[in-house]
Write an enzyme that holds these catalytic residues in place. Structure first.
Site, PDB file in Angstrom:
ATOM      1  N   GLU A 162       0.625  -1.012   0.072  1.00  0.00           N
ATOM      2  CA  GLU A 162       0.016  -0.121   0.024  1.00  0.00           C
ATOM      3  C   GLU A 162       1.012   1.711   0.126  1.00  0.00           C
ATOM      4  O   GLU A 162       0.107   2.422  -0.471  1.00  0.00           O
ATOM      5  CB  GLU A 162      -1.015  -0.199   1.380  1.00  0.00           C
ATOM      6  CG  GLU A 162      -2.095  -0.692   0.722  1.00  0.00           C
ATOM      7  CD  GLU A 162      -3.134  -1.509   2.438  1.00  0.00           C
ATOM      8  OE1 GLU A 162      -2.943   0.025   2.955  1.00  0.00           O
ATOM      9  OE2 GLU A 162      -3.882  -1.666   2.372  1.00  0.00           O
ATOM     10  N   LYS A 174      -5.214  -5.736  -4.394  1.00  0.00           N
ATOM     11  CA  LYS A 174      -5.151  -6.581  -3.834  1.00  0.00           C
ATOM     12  C   LYS A 174      -6.307  -8.065  -4.741  1.00  0.00           C
ATOM     13  O   LYS A 174      -6.009  -9.266  -4.229  1.00  0.00           O
ATOM     14  CB  LYS A 174      -5.850  -6.898  -2.524  1.00  0.00           C
ATOM     15  CG  LYS A 174      -5.466  -5.607  -0.783  1.00  0.00           C
ATOM     16  CD  LYS A 174      -6.376  -5.592  -0.374  1.00  0.00           C
ATOM     17  CE  LYS A 174      -5.268  -4.904   0.936  1.00  0.00           C
ATOM     18  NZ  LYS A 174      -5.877  -4.763   2.081  1.00  0.00           N
ATOM     19  N   ALA A 188     -10.801  -6.749   0.568  1.00  0.00           N
ATOM     20  CA  ALA A 188     -11.274  -6.002   1.124  1.00  0.00           C
ATOM     21  C   ALA A 188      -9.754  -4.716   1.227  1.00  0.00           C
ATOM     22  O   ALA A 188      -9.135  -5.253   2.250  1.00  0.00           O
ATOM     23  CB  ALA A 188     -12.140  -6.160   1.949  1.00  0.00           C
ATOM     24  N   ASP A 189     -10.381  -3.629   1.850  1.00  0.00           N
ATOM     25  CA  ASP A 189      -9.816  -2.206   2.303  1.00  0.00           C
ATOM     26  C   ASP A 189     -10.617  -1.290   3.054  1.00  0.00           C
ATOM     27  O   ASP A 189     -11.332  -1.150   2.062  1.00  0.00           O
ATOM     28  CB  ASP A 189      -8.358  -2.105   1.119  1.00  0.00           C
ATOM     29  CG  ASP A 189      -7.308  -1.342   1.955  1.00  0.00           C
ATOM     30  OD1 ASP A 189      -6.546  -1.817   2.761  1.00  0.00           O
ATOM     31  OD2 ASP A 189      -7.292  -0.199   2.137  1.00  0.00           O
ATOM     32  N   SER A 190      -9.625  -1.125   3.724  1.00  0.00           N
ATOM     33  CA  SER A 190     -10.787  -0.273   4.527  1.00  0.00           C
ATOM     34  C   SER A 190      -9.651   1.534   5.360  1.00  0.00           C
ATOM     35  O   SER A 190      -8.137   1.070   5.580  1.00  0.00           O
ATOM     36  CB  SER A 190     -11.233  -0.319   5.406  1.00  0.00           C
ATOM     37  OG  SER A 190     -12.071  -1.288   5.215  1.00  0.00           O
TER      38      SER A 190
END
EC number: 3.6.1.9
Length: 190
Positions: free
Chosen positions: A32, A51, A68-70
């Site tokens: 990231e 991802k 997922a990413d947050s």
């Protein structure tokens, strides 16, 4: 068909378990730090897409992969995982008594379907109790979450009002994922 959760997040794993979804958890490494944007929406989308590209490398096994990413946004300022206790305190000070947004990008890939969703969970917070902030920082739990936001414990009593999609705030759009899984099953049966 086997479902793989491409994430080390215990919150995401718990969401799948709560909805009776059987899965295997595997870490997918995506750097990231290579993303240069500071826009929260763009960042979370690009991180999830990165991802998803890594997940495609595992697809040979005829499985379904969920990633997922947050990130957290306060006044459109992005908060990722805090790198130190000092940064965690800064994040919490910015959130204190304000509205926060948890932006979650969820994706699913299978041999026949690719689904991607960017959703926002909003919560208006009351002022934090300073002694509780200190306990929270000492616990180290903040290290696991974007913006140090833990709606399942620390932040819960401080939520004045919020949107209804709590699973998005916890890191995975489960409602959307369930719809994508049903669609995938229909497509696979054709």
């Amino acid at each position: 068909m086997e479902l793989i959760l491409g994430s080390q997040s215990s919150a995401r794993a718990n969401l799948l378990k709560e909805h009776g979804i059987k899965f295997e958890q595997k870490a997918l490494y995506f750097d990231e730090e290579s993303l240069k944007t500071t826009d929260p929406r763009e960042f979370v989308y690009l991180a999830c897409k990165g991802k998803l590209e890594k997940a495609k490398e595992l697809l040979a096994n005829n499985c379904v992969i969920v990633v997922a990413d947050s990130v957290v946004s306060v006044d459109n300022r992005m908060q990722r995982k805090a790198q130190s206790k000092r940064e965690a305190l800064e994040f919490l000070k910015r959130q204190n008594g304000n509205e926060i947004e948890v932006l979650t990008c969820s994706a699913l890939i299978s041999p026949k379907l690719e689904w991607l969703d960017l959703s926002v969970f909003r919560a208006r917070l009351k002022a934090f109790d300073p002694s509780e902030i200190e306990k929270y920082l000492e616990s180290g739990l903040w290290q696991e979450s974007a913006g140090c936001v833990r709606l399942e414990d620390f932040h819960r009593p401080y939520i004045k009002s919020s949107s209804k999609n709590l699973s998005v705030g916890l890191g995975l759009n489960v409602e959307g994922l369930l719809g994508a899984l049903k669609l995938g099953a229909k497509i696979a049966s054709l």
